[in-house]
Design a protein around this motif. Structure first.
Motif, PDB file in Angstrom:
ATOM      1  N   LEU A 125     -56.439 103.214 -59.966  1.00 55.34           N
ATOM      2  CA  LEU A 125     -57.107 103.331 -58.670  1.00 55.34           C
ATOM      3  C   LEU A 125     -56.102 103.169 -57.534  1.00 55.34           C
ATOM      4  CD1 LEU A 125     -60.267 101.127 -59.322  1.00 55.34           C
ATOM      5  CD2 LEU A 125     -60.066 103.615 -59.517  1.00 55.34           C
ATOM      6  N   PRO A 126     -56.413 103.705 -56.352  1.00 56.36           N
ATOM      7  CA  PRO A 126     -55.543 103.481 -55.187  1.00 56.36           C
ATOM      8  C   PRO A 126     -55.406 101.982 -54.932  1.00 56.36           C
ATOM      9  CG  PRO A 126     -57.170 105.173 -54.699  1.00 56.36           C
ATOM     10  CD  PRO A 126     -57.557 104.574 -56.022  1.00 56.36           C
ATOM     11  N   THR A 127     -54.202 101.528 -54.668  1.00 59.47           N
ATOM     12  CA  THR A 127     -53.964 100.092 -54.492  1.00 59.47           C
ATOM     13  C   THR A 127     -54.157  99.684 -53.046  1.00 59.47           C
ATOM     14  OG1 THR A 127     -51.607 100.620 -54.376  1.00 59.47           O
ATOM     15  CG2 THR A 127     -52.450  99.807 -56.463  1.00 59.47           C
ATOM     16  N   THR A 128     -55.399  99.775 -52.581  1.00 60.41           N
ATOM     17  CA  THR A 128     -55.732  99.344 -51.223  1.00 60.41           C
ATOM     18  C   THR A 128     -55.661  97.834 -51.144  1.00 60.41           C
ATOM     19  OG1 THR A 128     -58.064  99.296 -51.837  1.00 60.41           O
ATOM     20  CG2 THR A 128     -57.257 101.295 -50.794  1.00 60.41           C
ATOM     21  N   MET A 129     -55.416  97.328 -49.950  1.00 60.31           N
ATOM     22  CA  MET A 129     -55.332  95.879 -49.772  1.00 60.31           C
ATOM     23  C   MET A 129     -56.670  95.205 -50.086  1.00 60.31           C
ATOM     24  SD  MET A 129     -52.262  95.055 -48.912  1.00 60.31           S
ATOM     25  CE  MET A 129     -52.375  93.477 -48.081  1.00 60.31           C
ATOM     26  N   GLY A 130     -57.758  95.826 -49.637  1.00 57.45           N
ATOM     27  CA  GLY A 130     -59.079  95.294 -49.930  1.00 57.45           C
ATOM     28  C   GLY A 130     -59.304  93.935 -49.292  1.00 57.45           C
ATOM     29  N   THR A 131     -60.340  93.243 -49.748  1.00 54.33           N
ATOM     30  CA  THR A 131     -60.626  91.894 -49.238  1.00 54.33           C
ATOM     31  C   THR A 131     -59.804  90.881 -50.020  1.00 54.33           C
ATOM     32  OG1 THR A 131     -62.419  91.571 -50.816  1.00 54.33           O
ATOM     33  CG2 THR A 131     -62.977  92.638 -48.730  1.00 54.33           C
ATOM     34  N   SER A 132     -59.822  89.653 -49.553  1.00 52.43           N
ATOM     35  CA  SER A 132     -59.057  88.615 -50.236  1.00 52.43           C
ATOM     36  C   SER A 132     -59.546  88.415 -51.667  1.00 52.43           C
ATOM     37  CB  SER A 132     -59.140  87.300 -49.455  1.00 52.43           C
ATOM     38  OG  SER A 132     -60.496  86.894 -49.316  1.00 52.43           O
ATOM     39  N   SER A 133     -60.845  88.623 -51.880  1.00 53.40           N
ATOM     40  CA  SER A 133     -61.402  88.444 -53.221  1.00 53.40           C
ATOM     41  C   SER A 133     -60.945  89.543 -54.175  1.00 53.40           C
ATOM     42  CB  SER A 133     -62.936  88.418 -53.163  1.00 53.40           C
ATOM     43  OG  SER A 133     -63.436  89.640 -52.662  1.00 53.40           O
ATOM     44  N   ASP A 134     -60.526  90.687 -53.614  1.00 55.08           N
ATOM     45  CA  ASP A 134     -60.063  91.803 -54.440  1.00 55.08           C
ATOM     46  C   ASP A 134     -58.556  91.770 -54.656  1.00 55.08           C
ATOM     47  OD1 ASP A 134     -62.610  92.844 -54.608  1.00 55.08           O
ATOM     48  OD2 ASP A 134     -62.376  94.060 -52.804  1.00 55.08           O
ATOM     49  N   TYR A 135     -57.879  90.826 -54.013  1.00 55.46           N
ATOM     50  CA  TYR A 135     -56.413  90.849 -54.011  1.00 55.46           C
ATOM     51  C   TYR A 135     -55.844  90.815 -55.416  1.00 55.46           C
ATOM     52  CZ  TYR A 135     -51.567  89.621 -53.164  1.00 55.46           C
ATOM     53  OH  TYR A 135     -50.203  89.612 -53.174  1.00 55.46           O
ATOM     54  N   GLU A 136     -56.337  89.927 -56.278  1.00 56.44           N
ATOM     55  CA  GLU A 136     -55.795  89.806 -57.629  1.00 56.44           C
ATOM     56  C   GLU A 136     -56.008  91.088 -58.426  1.00 56.44           C
ATOM     57  OE1 GLU A 136     -54.046  87.290 -59.656  1.00 56.44           O
ATOM     58  OE2 GLU A 136     -53.474  87.106 -57.561  1.00 56.44           O
ATOM     59  N   PHE A 137     -57.170  91.727 -58.228  1.00 58.91           N
ATOM     60  CA  PHE A 137     -57.425  92.973 -58.956  1.00 58.91           C
ATOM     61  C   PHE A 137     -56.417  94.043 -58.560  1.00 58.91           C
ATOM     62  CE2 PHE A 137     -59.300  97.238 -59.091  1.00 58.91           C
ATOM     63  CZ  PHE A 137     -59.547  97.345 -60.454  1.00 58.91           C
ATOM     64  N   TYR A 138     -56.199  94.223 -57.242  1.00 62.08           N
ATOM     65  CA  TYR A 138     -55.277  95.261 -56.795  1.00 62.08           C
ATOM     66  C   TYR A 138     -53.825  94.874 -57.045  1.00 62.08           C
ATOM     67  CZ  TYR A 138     -59.145  97.872 -54.888  1.00 62.08           C
ATOM     68  OH  TYR A 138     -60.297  98.602 -54.775  1.00 62.08           O
ATOM     69  N   HIS A 139     -53.540  93.595 -57.045  1.00 61.50           N
ATOM     70  CA  HIS A 139     -52.202  93.137 -57.449  1.00 61.50           C
ATOM     71  C   HIS A 139     -51.959  93.568 -58.894  1.00 61.50           C
ATOM     72  CE1 HIS A 139     -49.077  89.686 -56.921  1.00 61.50           C
ATOM     73  NE2 HIS A 139     -48.576  90.700 -57.601  1.00 61.50           N
ATOM     74  N   GLY A 140     -52.966  93.357 -59.746  1.00 62.83           N
ATOM     75  CA  GLY A 140     -52.871  93.803 -61.135  1.00 62.83           C
ATOM     76  C   GLY A 140     -52.764  95.308 -61.248  1.00 62.83           C
ATOM     77  N   MET A 141     -53.439  96.032 -60.340  1.00 64.44           N
ATOM     78  CA  MET A 141     -53.367  97.500 -60.374  1.00 64.44           C
ATOM     79  C   MET A 141     -51.959  97.989 -60.041  1.00 64.44           C
ATOM     80  SD  MET A 141     -54.980 100.254 -61.115  1.00 64.44           S
ATOM     81  CE  MET A 141     -56.662  99.617 -61.265  1.00 64.44           C
ATOM     82  N   VAL A 142     -51.271  97.284 -59.146  1.00 66.34           N
ATOM     83  CA  VAL A 142     -49.879  97.631 -58.863  1.00 66.34           C
ATOM     84  C   VAL A 142     -49.036  97.444 -60.124  1.00 66.34           C
ATOM     85  CG1 VAL A 142     -47.815  97.007 -57.547  1.00 66.34           C
ATOM     86  CG2 VAL A 142     -50.029  97.109 -56.400  1.00 66.34           C
ATOM     87  N   ASN A 143     -49.234  96.306 -60.818  1.00 69.98           N
ATOM     88  CA  ASN A 143     -48.539  96.084 -62.091  1.00 69.98           C
ATOM     89  C   ASN A 143     -48.850  97.205 -63.078  1.00 69.98           C
ATOM     90  OD1 ASN A 143     -49.229  92.644 -61.646  1.00 69.98           O
ATOM     91  ND2 ASN A 143     -47.183  93.484 -61.608  1.00 69.98           N
ATOM     92  N   TYR A 144     -50.128  97.542 -63.175  1.00 67.45           N
ATOM     93  CA  TYR A 144     -50.574  98.578 -64.118  1.00 67.45           C
ATOM     94  C   TYR A 144     -49.879  99.910 -63.834  1.00 67.45           C
ATOM     95  CZ  TYR A 144     -53.798 101.949 -66.283  1.00 67.45           C
ATOM     96  OH  TYR A 144     -54.323 102.981 -67.013  1.00 67.45           O
TER      97      TYR A 144
END
Length: 244
Positions: A125-144
Motif C-alpha cells: 500500500l502507499p506509505t502515507t503518514m496517516g494518523t498516529s495510530s496508523d504509524y506502526e502499520f505504515y512503518h512496517g509497510m516501508v519495511n515490507y
C-alpha cells in the motif's frame, strides 16, 4: 492549473511518490515529477513528508545493523569456523545443493518450480503518514516494500494481536511471511483472511493462499482454493497446477 492549486492526494499519487522515493522513475517521469514538485508547494510538502518517514525507518534500521555489527566484531576471535577449510567445505556444499536443485527443477514441472515462477510479493500500500495510530502499520509497510519482511512482521504482529479482525493487516502478514520463507505461518494468516467477508483483497488472498499451500506440496488444496475464481492471475495459476 494555477500554482496555488494542488495535486489530489489519491492512492495513485501516493504510489507515484513511493516510486520516486525508491528511485524507480525513468528519466522522463523523473523530470515531470520534479516539475510538479516545483509548481505545487503542497505536493512537494507531501513528498518531503514521505521522504522523512522513509529516512526515519532507515536510520532505525541502520542503528540496529551497526549494533549487530559491533557485536560481531567483539565476538570475532571466537569464530574459528570462518577458516579457509570451513569456507571451502561450505562452497562445496552450496555447489552440491545448486546441482541437486537444478536436477529436480529441470525434470519437468514441479510444485517448487510453479511456485518460483508465480510468486511475487504484493507491491503493498502507499506509505502515507496517516494518523498516529496508523504509524506502526505504515512503518512496517516501508519495511515490507524494502523487502525487510522480518522487520515488517515484527511490527505488524502486535497490531494483529490488538486488532485481529483487520483483514488488510492479516493479508499482508500472510504475504510477508510467505516472502520471508515461512509458508506455514503464511497459510495460517491467509486462511484466516479468507474467512473475512467482503475483503478488498479476496482474489489476492486466494492467489497467495494457493501459493503457500503449493509451497507445502498441498497441490489439491491449492487447486480447490482457486476454483471459481474470476481473477486472470488465479486462472493462469490453476492451469499450471492442473499440469502437476
Amino acid at each position: 492549473m494555477e500554482p496555488n492549486n494542488n495535486i489530489d492526494n489519491t492512492q495513485e499519487t501516493q504510489e507515484l511518490i513511493d516510486t520516486y522515493l525508491l528511485g524507480n522513475l525513468d528519466a522522463h517521469q523523473l523530470a515531470e515529477f520534479e516539475k510538479q514538485m516545483n509548481i505545487y508547494p503542497d505536493f512537494r510538502k507531501n513528498v518531503m513528508g514521505q521522504k522523512a518517514l522513509m529516512q526515519g525507518v532507515e536510520e532505525i534500521n541502520l542503528k540496529h545493523s551497526l549494533n549487530d555489527f559491533h557485536s560481531e566484531i567483539a565476538d570475532e576471535p571466537e569464530k574459528k569456523w570462518l577458516s579457509r577449510g570451513w569456507l571451502a567445505l561450505a562452497a562445496s556444499i552450496l555447489v552440491l545443493i545448486s546441482v541437486s536443485t537444478w536436477a529436480v527443477l529441470s525434470n519437468g514441472n514441479s510444485p517448487e518450480k510453479v511456485f518460483a515462477s508465480n510468486f511475487k510479493p504484493d507491491p503493498g500500500l502507499p506509505t502515507t503518514m496517516g494518523t498516529s495510530s496508523d504509524y506502526e502499520f505504515y512503518h512496517g509497510m516501508v519495511n515490507y516494500k524494502r523487502k525487510e519482511y522480518k522487520e515488517a512482521i515484527s511490527r505488524w504482529e502486535p497490531l494483529y494481536a490488538a486488532n485481529p479482525e483487520n483483514d488488510t493487516l492479516i493479508y499482508f502478514l500472510g504475504v510477508a511471511n510467505l516472502a520471508n520463507g515461512n509458508p506455514r505461518q503464511a497459510e495460517k494468516y491467509l486462511q484466516l483472511a479468507k474467512t473475512k467477508p467482503n475483503s478488498a483483497f479476496s482474489e489476492e488472498i486466494s492467489y497467495y493462499l494457493a501459493l503457500s499451500l503449493l509451497k507445502g506440496n498441498k497441490v489439491d488444496e491449492a487447486k480447490a482454493v482457486l476454483e471459481n475464481s474470476e481473477s486472470s492471475s488465479n486462472i493462469v495459476l490453476l492451469k499450471e497446477l492442473d499440469g502437476l
